[in-house]
Design a protein around this motif. Structure first.
Motif, short mmCIF file in Angstrom:
data_model
loop_
_atom_site.label_atom_id
_atom_site.label_comp_id
_atom_site.label_asym_id
_atom_site.label_seq_id
_atom_site.Cartn_x
_atom_site.Cartn_y
_atom_site.Cartn_z
N GLY A 166 0.79 -1.23 0.00
CA GLY A 166 0.00 0.00 0.00
C GLY A 166 0.83 1.28 0.00
N THR A 167 2.12 1.16 -0.16
CA THR A 167 2.96 2.36 -0.03
C THR A 167 2.95 3.20 -1.29
OG1 THR A 167 4.87 1.10 -0.77
CG2 THR A 167 4.53 1.28 1.62
N LEU A 168 3.42 4.42 -1.13
CA LEU A 168 3.49 5.36 -2.25
C LEU A 168 4.93 5.86 -2.36
CD1 LEU A 168 0.29 7.43 -1.39
CD2 LEU A 168 0.56 5.81 -3.28
N PRO A 169 5.28 6.40 -3.51
CA PRO A 169 6.64 6.94 -3.65
C PRO A 169 6.95 7.88 -2.50
CG PRO A 169 5.52 7.02 -5.75
CD PRO A 169 4.52 6.56 -4.74
N GLY A 170 8.15 7.75 -1.94
CA GLY A 170 8.52 8.58 -0.81
C GLY A 170 8.40 7.84 0.50
N ASP A 171 7.59 6.77 0.52
CA ASP A 171 7.49 5.97 1.74
C ASP A 171 8.71 5.05 1.86
OD1 ASP A 171 3.90 5.43 1.37
OD2 ASP A 171 5.05 7.11 2.18
N THR A 172 8.97 4.68 3.10
CA THR A 172 10.17 3.86 3.36
C THR A 172 10.13 2.53 2.60
OG1 THR A 172 9.90 4.72 5.57
CG2 THR A 172 11.68 3.14 5.23
N LEU A 213 2.25 15.24 -4.13
CA LEU A 213 2.98 15.02 -5.38
C LEU A 213 4.00 16.14 -5.57
CD1 LEU A 213 3.13 13.08 -7.77
CD2 LEU A 213 1.48 14.49 -8.94
N THR A 214 5.25 15.85 -5.29
CA THR A 214 6.30 16.85 -5.48
C THR A 214 6.85 16.74 -6.89
OG1 THR A 214 8.04 15.33 -4.80
CG2 THR A 214 6.98 16.62 -3.06
N ALA A 215 7.67 17.70 -7.25
CA ALA A 215 8.26 17.67 -8.59
C ALA A 215 9.10 16.41 -8.77
CB ALA A 215 9.12 18.91 -8.80
N ASP A 216 9.79 16.01 -7.70
CA ASP A 216 10.66 14.83 -7.77
C ASP A 216 9.85 13.55 -8.00
OD1 ASP A 216 13.34 15.68 -5.43
OD2 ASP A 216 12.94 16.17 -7.54
N LEU A 241 7.70 9.17 -11.17
CA LEU A 241 6.52 8.42 -11.61
C LEU A 241 6.32 8.54 -13.12
CD1 LEU A 241 3.95 9.04 -8.76
CD2 LEU A 241 4.78 6.84 -9.56
N ALA A 242 6.56 9.74 -13.63
CA ALA A 242 6.42 9.93 -15.07
C ALA A 242 7.34 8.97 -15.81
CB ALA A 242 6.73 11.38 -15.45
N GLY A 243 8.58 8.86 -15.32
CA GLY A 243 9.53 7.94 -15.93
C GLY A 243 9.04 6.51 -15.88
N ALA A 244 8.56 6.11 -14.70
CA ALA A 244 8.10 4.73 -14.52
C ALA A 244 6.88 4.45 -15.39
CB ALA A 244 7.77 4.49 -13.06
N SER A 269 3.69 20.66 -10.06
CA SER A 269 4.48 19.45 -9.84
C SER A 269 3.87 18.24 -10.55
CB SER A 269 4.63 19.16 -8.35
OG SER A 269 3.36 19.17 -7.73
N GLY A 270 2.56 18.27 -10.72
CA GLY A 270 1.91 17.11 -11.33
C GLY A 270 1.94 17.13 -12.83
N ALA A 271 2.27 18.32 -13.37
CA ALA A 271 2.17 18.49 -14.82
C ALA A 271 2.96 17.43 -15.58
CB ALA A 271 2.63 19.88 -15.22
N GLU A 272 4.10 17.07 -15.03
CA GLU A 272 4.97 16.16 -15.76
C GLU A 272 4.31 14.79 -15.95
OE1 GLU A 272 9.63 14.75 -15.96
OE2 GLU A 272 8.96 16.11 -14.39
N VAL A 273 3.70 14.31 -14.87
CA VAL A 273 3.02 13.02 -14.96
C VAL A 273 1.93 13.09 -16.01
CG1 VAL A 273 1.73 11.25 -13.74
CG2 VAL A 273 3.49 12.52 -12.55
N VAL A 274 1.11 14.13 -15.90
CA VAL A 274 0.00 14.26 -16.83
C VAL A 274 0.51 14.32 -18.27
CG1 VAL A 274 -1.93 15.70 -17.54
CG2 VAL A 274 -1.42 15.43 -15.12
N GLU A 275 1.58 15.10 -18.46
CA GLU A 275 2.15 15.22 -19.81
C GLU A 275 2.59 13.86 -20.33
OE1 GLU A 275 1.88 17.49 -21.94
OE2 GLU A 275 0.80 18.59 -20.38
N THR A 276 3.22 13.11 -19.46
CA THR A 276 3.71 11.79 -19.86
C THR A 276 2.55 10.90 -20.30
OG1 THR A 276 5.46 11.97 -18.24
CG2 THR A 276 5.06 9.79 -19.15
#
Lengths: 406, 180
Positions: free
Chosen positions: A117-123, A170-173, A178-181, A237-244
């Motif tokens: 159930g984790t999300l990016p940024g979680d341990t 959702l940060t830029a990082d 996520l966009a990459g993945a 920050s989310g724009a990149e994901v959406v663009e992808t």
């Protein structure tokens, strides 16, 4: 007058009808009665595909050859699919138990379960993507299960992006990561799908591809909605994901999928379908695929399963959705039902191309409706609210206001 | 193949109407669903045996009607109390029926609950006649063919049935009826 009263009775009574779910269940029961042989085959075919989560033990019946491989080799070179007639039960037989146990220990253990159930940024997030998902990937032994899992994997990233965006995390990082993945997994899934489609005569590739492209389009809409109505920071920050996602949608080149993506972009979910566009696109789809009866039948069972799943989701949602949203959803469900029914009619009439087109479309719309409903359930995003501009293209979301964000 | 197509068309076309009919006859949604399904199953068995169905609608109504009659026979006589309770009609209200309340002059608001409740207490064969006439929209002639009674009998039943139903409506919720 008596006549008036009688007419009143008739008009009032007319509101009583079978619900979409009741109607389709009954239809299914009748069809099962009419074609008992077909039903048997269908359920046998469906079983190996239904692998919703990496923790499902049903997969274990495919593990047996691995257990006989030398130590350290997880993925067998050759895998012979078990007889369909064995289905689920094969994993209960003795020799499968150790491998089932092994898979459970690896994938089903507490830590990996917690990582699910984790999300990016979680341990524990790296464990999820680098371990659980990798192991899961290793346990796909047919092109079909591979394609199915890879599309699922891409969708998992999309869901994560949505969740983060909805929570304002959702940060830029993370967006970039996520966009990459998403880009990677989408390409990966499409490649596998294309390979699968190559020698596939079952229609499985068409069904998976169709579902996947619809899912992409729906996620694009959901993400756009969250990102662009959520305020300045998240929009940036989310724009990149959406663009992808949009870029990936635009790249859909393969036959079925291409048509779908365009269709999803150009027609809105709730609007009355623009018959000419939809039909044109879908007709060319059907023609180019060279539809056979097998494909139609496969799409039919896929659509049927998807419709059932959509109805189930709607049942879960019906407590929370407001009346207006409910009406919209119900209208859409009815529309999908109608498409499917038309498909059945065409199928029975022997018009396989038309049937495949209709099943494909109902599959796709049911999937989309379900994803929108799930977004509402999971993220509390009101995609069905009255007056929402949401059903249009993402671009509109970007320009219009944030009436729905509160 | 053609047979199948006709059959499925008949399903799409008439299942809602048959369900509606059965729903009001039995006041039981679940049971209505079962009977409608059974109706179609039987029709299919008939087709499977190589028989022809010329008029699907009449044929399906016929099967369903027989199933409903079986259902009535199978069931214990329903207690009036239970029916009254179910339809939320209080006994006192029935006693307080005013004969002078002319139904003709009143515009009754008809809602589904009231309709269901009133039909539930309407005795057979009036219920059958009213349902077929006004809910299913069949003509007296069609009804007469279906239930194998003369058109005259059917007309009388419809006439009496609608009068009784009106009474129930006026009694059940007198406050909600308003003049036009």
């Amino acid at each position: 007058m008596k006549y008036t009263f009688g007419k009143q009775i008739g008009d009032t009574a007319a509101t009583v009808r079978l619900s979409a779910g009741e109607k389709s269940r009954m239809r299914a029961a009748l069809l099962a009665r009419m074609h008992p042989e077909k039903e048997k085959i269908k359920s046998a075919v469906k079983t190996p595909m239904a692998i919703p989560s990496p923790i499902v033990l049903g997969d274990a019946d495919m593990v047996s050859p691995a257990s006989r491989q030398p130590k350290g080799r997880v993925k067998p070179k050759i895998y012979v699919a078990p007889e369909p007639s064995f289905g689920w039960f094969s994993f209960a037989t003795f020799r499968f138990v150790p491998s089932a146990l092994a898979l459970f220990l690896i994938v089903g253990s507490g830590v990996t379960y917690a990582a699910e159930g984790t999300l990016p940024g979680d341990t524990l997030y790296p464990l999820k993507v680098n371990f659980t998902e990798e192991v899961r990937s290793a346990f796909t032994f047919s092109k079909e299960s591979e394609a199915s899992w890879k599309t699922r994997r891409a969708e998992r990233r999309l869901e994560e992006a949505e969740k983060l965006a909805a929570e304002g995390r959702l940060t830029a990082d993370t967006s970039a990561a996520l966009a990459g993945a998403i880009g990677r997994h989408t390409d990966d899934a499409r490649t596998t799908l294309a390979e699968f489609e190559e020698g596939d005569e079952t229609g499985g590739a068409v069904a998976i591809g169709s579902k996947f492209e619809t899912a992409l389009a729906a996620h694009e809409a959901i993400l756009s909605h969250i990102v662009f109505t959520g305020g300045g920071a998240s929009a940036e920050s989310g724009a990149e994901v959406v663009e992808t996602v949009r870029a990936k949608l635009g790249q859909a080149t393969t036959r079925v999928r291409g048509a779908h993506a365009i269709e999803a972009k150009t027609t809105s979910l709730m609007a009355v379908e623009d018959a000419s566009t939809t039909e044109m696109l879908s007709a060319s789809t059907a023609a180019s695929v060279g539809v056979s009866a097998v494909v139609a039948s496969r799409l039919r069972s896929a659509a049927e399963a998807q419709i059932r799943s959509m109805e189930k989701t709607f049942e879960g949602l019906s407590n929370t959705a407001d009346a207006d949203a409910k009406v919209r959803i119900e209208t859409e469900i009815a529309g999908v039902q109608k498409l499917f029914a038309d498909g059945v009619a065409a199928n029975e009439a022997g018009n396989m191309e038309e049937a495949a087109r209709l099943f494909d479309e109902s599959l796709s719309r049911a999937r989309k409706a379900e994803l929108f409903m799930q977004a509402e359930l999971r993220l509390n995003v009101n995609l069905f609210r009255g007056g929402s501009i949401f059903y249009g293209t993402g671009e509109e979301d970007a320009t219009k206001g944030s009436d729905d964000s509160e | 193949m053609e047979k199948e197509q006709q059959y499925m068309e008949a399903y799409e076309k008439y299942s809602d109407a048959l369900f509606r009919h059965c729903f009001f006859r039995l006041s039981d949604r679940e049971r209505a669903l079962e009977l409608v399904q059974e109706t179609y199953m039987r029709a299919w068995v008939y087709l499977e045996d190589g028989e022809e169905i010329v008029a699907f609608k009449a044929f399906l109504y016929k099967i369903l009607n027989n199933l409903i009659i079986d259902e009535y026979r199978r069931k214990r006589p329903i207690s009036l109390d239970a029916l009254l309770e179910e339809s939320e009609v209080l006994e006192g209200d029935i006693a307080a029926l005013r004969d002078d309340a002319s139904g003709e002059a009143m515009g009754l608001s008809v809602d589904i609950e009231k309709l269901k409740g009133s039909l539930a207490v309407l005795p057979e064969p009036y219920k059958e006649a009213i349902t077929l006439r006004y809910i299913d929209g069949l003509s007296p002639k069609e009804i007469s063919d279906l239930i194998e009674e003369s058109e005259n009998v059917v007309s009388v039943r419809i006439h009496r049935g609608i009068r009784k139903l009106r009474e129930y409506f006026e009694k059940a919720l007198p406050t909600e009826s308003k003049s036009i």
